[in-house]
Design a protein around this motif. Sequence first.
Motif, PDB file in Angstrom:
ATOM      1  N   UNK A  60       0.826  -1.204   0.000  1.00 18.67           N
ATOM      2  CA  UNK A  60       0.000   0.000   0.000  1.00 18.67           C
ATOM      3  C   UNK A  60       0.862   1.257   0.000  1.00 18.67           C
ATOM      4  N   UNK A  61       0.265   2.346  -0.495  1.00 13.81           N
ATOM      5  CA  UNK A  61       0.977   3.615  -0.612  1.00 13.81           C
ATOM      6  C   UNK A  61       0.107   4.736  -0.070  1.00 13.81           C
ATOM      7  N   UNK A  62       0.701   5.548   0.803  1.00 10.35           N
ATOM      8  CA  UNK A  62       0.047   6.783   1.243  1.00 10.35           C
ATOM      9  C   UNK A  62       0.565   7.920   0.382  1.00 10.35           C
ATOM     10  N   UNK A  63      -0.354   8.592  -0.291  1.00  6.54           N
ATOM     11  CA  UNK A  63      -0.009   9.667  -1.210  1.00  6.54           C
ATOM     12  C   UNK A  63      -0.573  10.981  -0.690  1.00  6.54           C
ATOM     13  N   UNK A  64       0.308  11.928  -0.429  1.00 11.33           N
ATOM     14  CA  UNK A  64      -0.099  13.265  -0.006  1.00 11.33           C
ATOM     15  C   UNK A  64      -0.299  14.108  -1.254  1.00 11.33           C
ATOM     16  N   UNK A  65      -1.542  14.494  -1.501  1.00 11.84           N
ATOM     17  CA  UNK A  65      -1.865  15.247  -2.706  1.00 11.84           C
ATOM     18  C   UNK A  65      -1.570  16.722  -2.615  1.00 11.84           C
ATOM     19  N   UNK A  66      -1.065  17.168  -1.468  1.00 14.48           N
ATOM     20  CA  UNK A  66      -0.738  18.594  -1.284  1.00 14.48           C
ATOM     21  C   UNK A  66       0.671  18.711  -0.708  1.00 14.48           C
TER      22      UNK A  66
END
Length: 444
Positions: A381-387
């Motif tokens: 799994x990947x946590x992606x910060x869109x900001x």
Amino acid sequence: MKPYLLKNTKTVNEGNIFETDVLLKDGFIAKIGKNLSHDTATVIDFEGNFLLPGVIDDQVHFREPGLTHKGNIATESRAAIAGGITSFMEQPNTNPQTTTIEKLEAKFQMASGTAFANYSFLFGGTNDNLEELKRLDKNACSGVKLFLGSSTGNMLVDNEQVIEQIFSNTQMRISAHCEDETTIRENLAKYKAEFGDNIPIKYHPIIRSEEACYLSSSKAIALAKKTGARLHVFHLSTGKETHLFENNIPLKDKKITAEVCIHHLWFSDADYENKGTLIKWNPAVKTAEDRSQLWDALLDGRIDVIATDHAPHTAEEKDNVYTNAPSGGPLVQHALPAMVQRYVEGKITLEKVVEKMCHNPAILFDLDRRGYVREGYYADLVQLDGNAKWQVNKSNILYKCGWSPLEGTTFDAKVKRTWVNGGLAYDQGSFAEERFAKRLTFDR
């Protein structure tokens, strides 16, 4: 292995984005739902960050064994997990080449102690190893690779009878590099006669031309139809080739499929002036119109997979005259951020990025329980910060070669954390001492 409870995620999976909690336990996704709790789990509040399945890259060159001054399984897979890639399929043109079962297993042994991401390897077909290929178990590795055009490592397969025999004698998916060698040699001879070895880089897509790509791809596809082989054409680079593929068949039933790489979606021949040999790839980056047609085919389903063709060389090797500068470049750390940037710009949906980089490689290569956010699946799994605006520069490049063709590029989103088989392998710039990677397994 410690459990993790991921709270308040915006999970991107199977064509949807939805708010949910996800519990990771014993290496797997144990539970997906709202308001989950667990007595001993480490809780990570996503605060609305995206949760994606780990990216599966079906085409990388990690240079081990024999070419480790450029990169190795440890350095390049470490860069990969920092970019959200949790599984990779490495190519056979190392030194020695992966063209026997013994050498294939030797590479698995190497990776078992060094890889940061899940791993498999492609078995290389040659003009003279058909009998060895027949002995290969269909679940032994991710598939068979054929270089139907010149390649690093001199693995060109140009005996048409042998190619047909290979197509007829494996149940595995055959991945092919398609460029017509005769056409390329003729074009190269023409420009060497005019310029010697110092051919201007702008002629690279004319030497490794649309004609060379189309001629080889169309022949391979015709042979696949004749033999019933499962053919996957790597790194399409021309708009003309995209019309060879269909989009009206469910992927699980498609026998003939296609991939496009980040660099062919990102660059065009206009970029040779500034980037020079840093963007010298085989097949070559071609025109802006080719790039536009590749995007069209990606979005309408004729192209099934996005990959990197990650192929590092040292800066000194790339800084050479045309004929001596090797083709290839490093991309695994920046592939997902690059595609997410195009999502930010409205070019593609995030759901489509996940489909092409996570779901579809799992389907095509028959991977066991990977590529999705599903209960009972491995927790990649990947946590992606869109900001999280950031710029690619020397200080944050993790490739052993120390450079990137995307240096100076600013991205609006960043990989924050990566889990591999439920272990927190990458956390905001830090890497776990423990490696959680496993050998990929298949359900064929």
